[in-house]
Design a protein around this motif. Structure first.
Motif, PDB file in Angstrom:
ATOM      1  N   THR A 149       0.835  -1.205   0.000  1.00  0.00           N
ATOM      2  CA  THR A 149       0.000   0.000   0.000  1.00  0.00           C
ATOM      3  C   THR A 149       0.868   1.253   0.000  1.00  0.00           C
ATOM      4  O   THR A 149       0.572   2.242  -0.681  1.00  0.00           O
ATOM      5  N   THR A 150       1.948   1.204   0.755  1.00  0.00           N
ATOM      6  CA  THR A 150       2.894   2.316   0.783  1.00  0.00           C
ATOM      7  C   THR A 150       3.471   2.584  -0.597  1.00  0.00           C
ATOM      8  O   THR A 150       3.535   3.737  -1.052  1.00  0.00           O
ATOM      9  N   LEU A 159       0.888   4.250  -2.735  1.00  0.00           N
ATOM     10  CA  LEU A 159       0.716   5.664  -2.395  1.00  0.00           C
ATOM     11  C   LEU A 159       1.819   6.509  -3.020  1.00  0.00           C
ATOM     12  O   LEU A 159       1.560   7.591  -3.571  1.00  0.00           O
ATOM     13  N   LYS A 165       1.359   6.433  -7.048  1.00  0.00           N
ATOM     14  CA  LYS A 165       0.140   6.975  -7.664  1.00  0.00           C
ATOM     15  C   LYS A 165      -0.284   8.330  -7.095  1.00  0.00           C
ATOM     16  O   LYS A 165      -0.905   9.134  -7.787  1.00  0.00           O
ATOM     17  N   LEU A 166       0.028   8.576  -5.813  1.00  0.00           N
ATOM     18  CA  LEU A 166      -0.312   9.850  -5.174  1.00  0.00           C
ATOM     19  C   LEU A 166       0.907  10.749  -5.080  1.00  0.00           C
ATOM     20  O   LEU A 166       0.847  11.940  -5.383  1.00  0.00           O
ATOM     21  N   MET A 180       1.551  13.911   3.231  1.00  0.00           N
ATOM     22  CA  MET A 180       2.175  13.669   1.934  1.00  0.00           C
ATOM     23  C   MET A 180       2.607  14.925   1.181  1.00  0.00           C
ATOM     24  O   MET A 180       2.302  15.117   0.013  1.00  0.00           O
ATOM     25  N   GLN A 185       0.492   5.172   5.392  1.00  0.00           N
ATOM     26  CA  GLN A 185       0.813   6.556   5.022  1.00  0.00           C
ATOM     27  C   GLN A 185       2.103   7.026   5.697  1.00  0.00           C
ATOM     28  O   GLN A 185       2.965   7.642   5.065  1.00  0.00           O
ATOM     29  N   ALA A 199       5.051   5.632   4.032  1.00  0.00           N
ATOM     30  CA  ALA A 199       5.260   6.306   2.746  1.00  0.00           C
ATOM     31  C   ALA A 199       5.965   7.641   2.938  1.00  0.00           C
ATOM     32  O   ALA A 199       6.888   8.001   2.182  1.00  0.00           O
TER      33      ALA A 199
END
Length: 507
Positions: free
Chosen positions: A50-51, A54, A57-58, A238, A280, A283
């Motif tokens: 998931t990290t 993120l 893509k983010l 972020m 998060q 990340a």
């Protein structure tokens, strides 16, 4: 009569042995953690996947131009909305090339610490704006004198393996003078590894000049840097913070090792579900690592992923919570799983007094972080009141707590000798007890820690001695240290040169 004299003489000898300093320290810093694993292997992989998603893509927003250029040069990608995306290959390269172990130097080489792996060290952090006054037991604004006093107090405490300024000198208004005098307090009062913060990038070079004076001349600090920087280059959620990124560039230029700290808050600047929070926060800390990788691959950086928790009913900080304990343990586990030197936070009690809440919250959170194998456990000494306060007594009490934690980490050595089959038989068939036996005497100092502040007397003896509580005993010990320990870690010539160059505000 000969037997009676022998027994009395043996007891006197044992009492003398107990009063003497242990030949072998049963619980030194650097014990091995990692036994507590709040996450399974599959859960670690899920969070990491998931990290990576993120970051890919983010990505990160508000990237300063200089950093954007450097990131794109190593393989980052620019999104149409201006955010910078990190492909998994770039993140993996940053992890692979990161410094896995390195030395935090003390000016005294004997006090240096090697970080990495599963070795556990307690130290300090924090930016308290209040001190718990040692005389009045009331909170007041923290001062530059407090910082000097905290630094020389911890200099005597074996379980504070490195010292980061724990309070802000609120009586120093100019930010340059604040950074200068904070750094001066560190090098004047301790030879342990230390850490400080730089408010602005332009403060780094002159402060390194000060460190050069303490190290013996121009360029000497960079050869063996004994101060690291605490920097928070990521603003949750972020995005980068330009001033902190500028400080990162300057620290790398001057060979100042770094703790790049992520301090997201669950339910506020990061998800409230703990798994999402970890994804998060990981990340964001990896974004710091990729930044360092883009500037200078392998530069010494403590991967400082500090999960913070708030009370979702009120928004109040909850530094002593069970959620804080498990999140920081999980953070240490994730960092160690990636092979990165881990930094986490513990002992951030929300208690204002040195009371039952203080002890319970500090014991819970610090033990969890240590058992999980956090390499550097920040905030672990002296902090109170949800990081708003710092306590002299707290430093002393926490130092004793850390000894017990290290003893628990050390575990139990199982061998033919420690199992002691023959000693058991001898005691059962002989005296009927193990008191005074050779095996007991040998184990007494080798395997057991004896507290200085915790009271083990029976209620009557405790009452007869004045019913003194731990806070009072710690206060008296702290006062004694502050009255007697006045180190001279700068020569008169070094001190005069620093004072001629900088606006040093304290005696």
């Amino acid at each position: 009569m000969d037997t009676q004299r022998s027994k009395r003489g043996g007891r006197k000898s044992r009492l003398a042995q107990r009063a003497a300093k242990p030949v072998i320290d049963p619980c030194p810093p650097g014990q091995i953690g990692g036994a507590y694993k709040p996450l399974t292997e599959g859960e670690l992989s899920q969070i990491f996947d998931t990290t990576l998603a993120l970051l890919a893509k983010l990505g990160l927003g508000e990237v300063p131009d200089r950093l954007r250029k450097d990131l794109l040069a190593v393989g980052a990608e620019e999104a149409s909305n201006g955010r910078v995306l990190f492909p998994p290959a770039l993140v993996e390269a940053a992890i692979d090339q990161a410094a896995k172990t390195f030395v935090l130097h003390g000016r005294d080489p004997a006090r240096s610490v090697e970080v990495g792996g599963n070795k556990v060290y307690f130290g300090t952090g924090g930016a308290a704006v209040q001190a718990l006054d040692i005389d009045t037991q009331a909170y007041r604004p923290s001062t530059l004198q407090d910082l000097h006093d905290f630094t020389r107090l911890q200099d005597t405490l074996a379980n504070v393996s490195w010292f980061t300024r724990c309070c802000i000198a609120t009586d120093v208004e100019d930010i340059y003078d604040l950074d200068i005098n904070t750094a001066y307090a560190l090098i004047k009062n301790t030879t342990k590894p230390t850490a400080t913060a730089f408010t602005l990038a332009e403060h780094v070079a002159p402060i390194v000049e000060m460190f050069d004076i303490a190290a013996g001349g121009p360029g000497e600090f960079a050869k063996r840097p004994f101060v690291k920087a605490h920097i928070s280059p990521i603003i949750s959620p972020m995005r980068y913070g330009e001033d902190a990124v500028d400080v990162v560039y300057e620290c790398i230029k001057h060979n100042v090792p770094m703790s790049c700290i992520t301090a997201a808050q669950a339910g506020a600047t990061a998800p409230a579900p703990l798994a999402g929070f970890l994804a998060q926060s990981l990340a964001e800390t990896l974004a710091s690592l990729v930044m360092v990788h883009a500037i200078q691959p392998g530069f010494p950086m403590i991967f400082s992923n500090w999960p913070f928790v708030i009370d979702l009913r009120t928004g109040a900080f909850a530094g002593g919570s069970g959620e804080t304990a498990v999140l920081n343990a999980a953070s240490a586990q994730l960092s160690n799983w990636l092979g990165l030197p881990s930094g986490v936070a513990s002992s951030m009690t929300d208690a204002k007094a040195i009371d039952a809440q203080y002890g319970a919250e500090k014991g819970l959170t610090s033990m969890a972080a240590a058992l999980a194998g956090g390499n550097l456990i920040y905030e672990s000494s002296g902090m109170t009141s949800s990081l708003l306060g710092a306590s002299f007594e707290g430093f002393v009490l926490d130092d004793e707590m850390h000894s017990n934690t290290y003893r628990a980490l050390r575990g139990i050595e199982v061998s033919e000798d420690s199992l002691g089959f023959d000693a058991i038989c001898e005691a059962v068939l002989g005296e009927g007890h193990f008191l005074g036996g050779q095996q007991t005497l040998e184990a007494m100092e080798r395997d057991y820690f004896y507290p200085d502040l915790a009271d083990r007397n029976d209620p009557k003896a405790w009452t007869d001695a004045g019913s003194v509580d731990a806070w009072t005993r710690a206060r008296e010990k702290a006062k004694t240290i502050l009255a007697e320990h006045h180190p001279a870690y700068l020569t008169p010539e070094q001190d005069a040169e620093i004072r001629a160059r900088f606006n040093i505000l304290s005696a």
